[in-house]
Enzyme design. Structure first.
Site, PDB file in Angstrom:
ATOM      1  N   VAL A  10      33.495  31.272  38.506  1.00  0.00           N
ATOM      2  CA  VAL A  10      34.828  31.489  37.929  1.00  0.00           C
ATOM      3  C   VAL A  10      35.743  32.044  39.013  1.00  0.00           C
ATOM      4  O   VAL A  10      35.493  33.139  39.544  1.00  0.00           O
ATOM      5  CB  VAL A  10      34.774  32.472  36.739  1.00  0.00           C
ATOM      6  N   ILE A  17      42.545  36.266  32.353  1.00  0.00           N
ATOM      7  CA  ILE A  17      41.826  35.169  31.708  1.00  0.00           C
ATOM      8  C   ILE A  17      40.472  34.936  32.396  1.00  0.00           C
ATOM      9  O   ILE A  17      39.457  34.751  31.738  1.00  0.00           O
ATOM     10  CB  ILE A  17      42.699  33.889  31.736  1.00  0.00           C
ATOM     11  N   ASP A  36      37.253  36.303  43.453  1.00  0.00           N
ATOM     12  CA  ASP A  36      38.662  36.699  43.392  1.00  0.00           C
ATOM     13  C   ASP A  36      39.090  37.163  44.768  1.00  0.00           C
ATOM     14  O   ASP A  36      38.232  37.397  45.631  1.00  0.00           O
ATOM     15  CB  ASP A  36      38.845  37.837  42.364  1.00  0.00           C
ATOM     16  N   TYR A 154      55.918  26.905  39.941  1.00  0.00           N
ATOM     17  CA  TYR A 154      54.747  27.078  39.065  1.00  0.00           C
ATOM     18  C   TYR A 154      54.541  25.862  38.161  1.00  0.00           C
ATOM     19  O   TYR A 154      53.417  25.371  38.012  1.00  0.00           O
ATOM     20  CB  TYR A 154      54.961  28.343  38.232  1.00  0.00           C
ATOM     21  N   ALA A 156      55.533  22.815  38.661  1.00  0.00           N
ATOM     22  CA  ALA A 156      55.093  21.673  39.489  1.00  0.00           C
ATOM     23  C   ALA A 156      53.607  21.813  39.807  1.00  0.00           C
ATOM     24  O   ALA A 156      52.845  20.833  39.750  1.00  0.00           O
ATOM     25  CB  ALA A 156      55.915  21.608  40.773  1.00  0.00           C
TER      26      ALA A 156
HETATM   27  P1  NAP Z   1      46.180  37.348  36.383  1.00  0.00           P
HETATM   28  O1  NAP Z   1      45.803  38.428  35.421  1.00  0.00           O
HETATM   29  O2  NAP Z   1      47.267  37.607  37.360  1.00  0.00           O
HETATM   30  O3  NAP Z   1      44.855  36.873  37.152  1.00  0.00           O
HETATM   31  C1  NAP Z   1      44.916  35.942  38.175  1.00  0.00           C
HETATM   32  C2  NAP Z   1      43.810  36.247  39.148  1.00  0.00           C
HETATM   33  O4  NAP Z   1      43.858  35.277  40.199  1.00  0.00           O
HETATM   34  C3  NAP Z   1      43.969  37.629  39.780  1.00  0.00           C
HETATM   35  O5  NAP Z   1      42.758  38.322  39.704  1.00  0.00           O
HETATM   36  C4  NAP Z   1      44.343  37.296  41.206  1.00  0.00           C
HETATM   37  O6  NAP Z   1      43.874  38.209  42.166  1.00  0.00           O
HETATM   38  C5  NAP Z   1      43.648  35.976  41.410  1.00  0.00           C
HETATM   39  N1  NAP Z   1      44.191  35.276  42.565  1.00  0.00           N
HETATM   40  C6  NAP Z   1      45.488  35.192  42.955  1.00  0.00           C
HETATM   41  N2  NAP Z   1      45.575  34.506  44.104  1.00  0.00           N
HETATM   42  C7  NAP Z   1      44.301  34.148  44.449  1.00  0.00           C
HETATM   43  C8  NAP Z   1      43.741  33.438  45.538  1.00  0.00           C
HETATM   44  N3  NAP Z   1      44.504  32.947  46.537  1.00  0.00           N
HETATM   45  N4  NAP Z   1      42.396  33.260  45.573  1.00  0.00           N
HETATM   46  C9  NAP Z   1      41.600  33.775  44.599  1.00  0.00           C
HETATM   47  N5  NAP Z   1      42.082  34.458  43.543  1.00  0.00           N
HETATM   48  C10 NAP Z   1      43.419  34.652  43.474  1.00  0.00           C
HETATM   49  O7  NAP Z   1      46.624  36.046  35.627  1.00  0.00           O
HETATM   50  P2  NAP Z   1      46.057  35.358  34.288  1.00  0.00           P
HETATM   51  O8  NAP Z   1      47.120  35.504  33.279  1.00  0.00           O
HETATM   52  O9  NAP Z   1      44.683  35.784  34.014  1.00  0.00           O
HETATM   53  O10 NAP Z   1      46.063  33.845  34.776  1.00  0.00           O
HETATM   54  C11 NAP Z   1      44.864  33.106  34.976  1.00  0.00           C
HETATM   55  C12 NAP Z   1      45.218  31.632  35.055  1.00  0.00           C
HETATM   56  O11 NAP Z   1      45.832  31.237  33.825  1.00  0.00           O
HETATM   57  C13 NAP Z   1      46.239  31.328  36.143  1.00  0.00           C
HETATM   58  O12 NAP Z   1      45.922  30.074  36.733  1.00  0.00           O
HETATM   59  C14 NAP Z   1      47.531  31.227  35.382  1.00  0.00           C
HETATM   60  O13 NAP Z   1      48.481  30.422  36.037  1.00  0.00           O
HETATM   61  C15 NAP Z   1      47.066  30.611  34.079  1.00  0.00           C
HETATM   62  N6  NAP Z   1      47.966  30.823  32.950  1.00  0.00           N
HETATM   63  C16 NAP Z   1      48.232  32.081  32.503  1.00  0.00           C
HETATM   64  C17 NAP Z   1      49.098  32.225  31.414  1.00  0.00           C
HETATM   65  C18 NAP Z   1      49.444  33.562  30.841  1.00  0.00           C
HETATM   66  O14 NAP Z   1      50.302  33.595  29.929  1.00  0.00           O
HETATM   67  N7  NAP Z   1      48.840  34.661  31.266  1.00  0.00           N
HETATM   68  C19 NAP Z   1      49.685  31.106  30.844  1.00  0.00           C
HETATM   69  C20 NAP Z   1      49.388  29.851  31.345  1.00  0.00           C
HETATM   70  C21 NAP Z   1      48.517  29.722  32.401  1.00  0.00           C
HETATM   71  P3  NAP Z   1      44.732  39.525  42.566  1.00  0.00           P
HETATM   72  O15 NAP Z   1      44.688  40.374  41.348  1.00  0.00           O
HETATM   73  O16 NAP Z   1      43.996  40.112  43.700  1.00  0.00           O
HETATM   74  O17 NAP Z   1      46.089  39.034  42.909  1.00  0.00           O
END
Ligand code: NAP
Length: 246
Positions: A10, A17, A36, A154, A156
């Site tokens: 993961v 998520i 991560d 985002y 795109a």
């Molecule tokens: P989140 O809480 O910000 O978690 C994202 C994780 O990805 C963070 O742990 C972050 O690490 C890590 N990350 C960032 N850049 C990275 C890299 N270059 N290599 C490896 N890990 C990296 O966001 P989330 O809401 O759980 O989002 C998870 C996924 O769901 C994302 O793809 C997001 O676009 C998608 N999504 C989220 C939502 C929403 O409403 N939350 C909606 C649609 C889609 P750091 O903490 O160290 O930065």
């Protein structure tokens, strides 16, 4: 939907998520590799999992070298490729199109789209070589389908993930490897905590179910797609958005 004997990787598993996905897959007895950017966050996720032999790996999905090193650590410990990959690492760098910095566009594409490509390419290559009939789940977004003001980069990247998923499903189906996308709506995590309350209220007013989703709502869909219960599903984009964007 037991996942005994399955190995799951993961990305973005340190929080949000991705962390919920790690927890739910491990509850179904999968062994989980939590990756991560931040190793402390990975270890915190690891501590919340059941007592199987899980692994935390610091890895930047946007760097091919870092992804390669991550898979080397996996092969070193487990001597095999993962059966399940969930690409959840993602970032936002919001701004209006006319003012968006090139660097902010590139960074979001590099992590969200290229990162998904790099992890899938390496992981699926190993699955194929080892005869593993795996399942890859890419976390896209409902705004990849609808567009969203302030998120040219985002949206795109996430539309790209949806297209990429369909191509990967077509190319990898002959090896028994399934590839699907999940399109979350507005889910309560650090990513959406950053959105101002006024904007959130407006969004909630547009959600047919009338509230934000929780990370578990996405994780249960990933569990279904990772398990054999979805064995005839590939190339699909499953919306988990409370009706937003239909
Ligand atoms: P989140 O809480 O910000 O978690 C994202 C994780 O990805 C963070 O742990 C972050 O690490 C890590 N990350 C960032 N850049 C990275 C890299 N270059 N290599 C490896 N890990 C990296 O966001 P989330 O809401 O759980 O989002 C998870 C996924 O769901 C994302 O793809 C997001 O676009 C998608 N999504 C989220 C939502 C929403 O409403 N939350 C909606 C649609 C889609 P750091 O903490 O160290 O930065």
């Amino acid at each position: 939907m037991g996942l005994s004997g399955k190995l799951a990787l993961v990305t973005g598993g340190g929080r949000g998520i991705g962390r919920a996905v790690c927890q739910i897959l491990s509850r179904e007895n999968a062994q989980v590799i939590v990756t991560d950017l931040n190793l402390d966050n990975c270890n915190q996720t690891l501590q919340s999992l059941s007592q199987l032999s899980h692994l935390a790996v610091q890895s930047d999905v946007s760097s091919s070298n870092s992804v390669k090193l991550c898979f080397e650590q996996i092969l070193d410990k487990y001597k095999r490729a993962p059966d399940i990959i969930v690409n959840s690492a993602g970032i936002t760098k919001d701004g209006f199109l006319l003012r968006m910095k090139e660097q902010d566009f590139d960074q979001v594409i590099d992590v969200n789209l290229k990162g998904t490509f790099l992890v899938t390419q390496t992981g699926a290559g190993l699955m194929k070589d080892q005869g593993i009939q795996g399942s890859i789940v890419n976390i896209a977004s409902i705004v990849g389908k609808t567009g969203n003001i302030g998120q040219a980069n985002y949206t795109a990247s996430k539309a790209g993930v949806i297209g990429f998923t369909k191509t990967a499903a077509k190319e990898l189906g002959k090896f028994g490897i399934r590839v699907n996308a999940v399109l979350p709506g507005f889910i309560q995590t650090a990513m959406t905590d950053a959105v101002p309350d006024k904007v959130k209220e407006k969004i909630v007013a547009e959600i047919p179910l009338g509230h934000l989703g929780q990370p578990e709502d996405i994780a249960y869909t990933c569990l279904f797609l990772a398990s054999s219960r979805s064995k005839y599903i590939t190339g699909a984009s499953i919306e988990v958005a409370g009706g937003l964007g239909v």
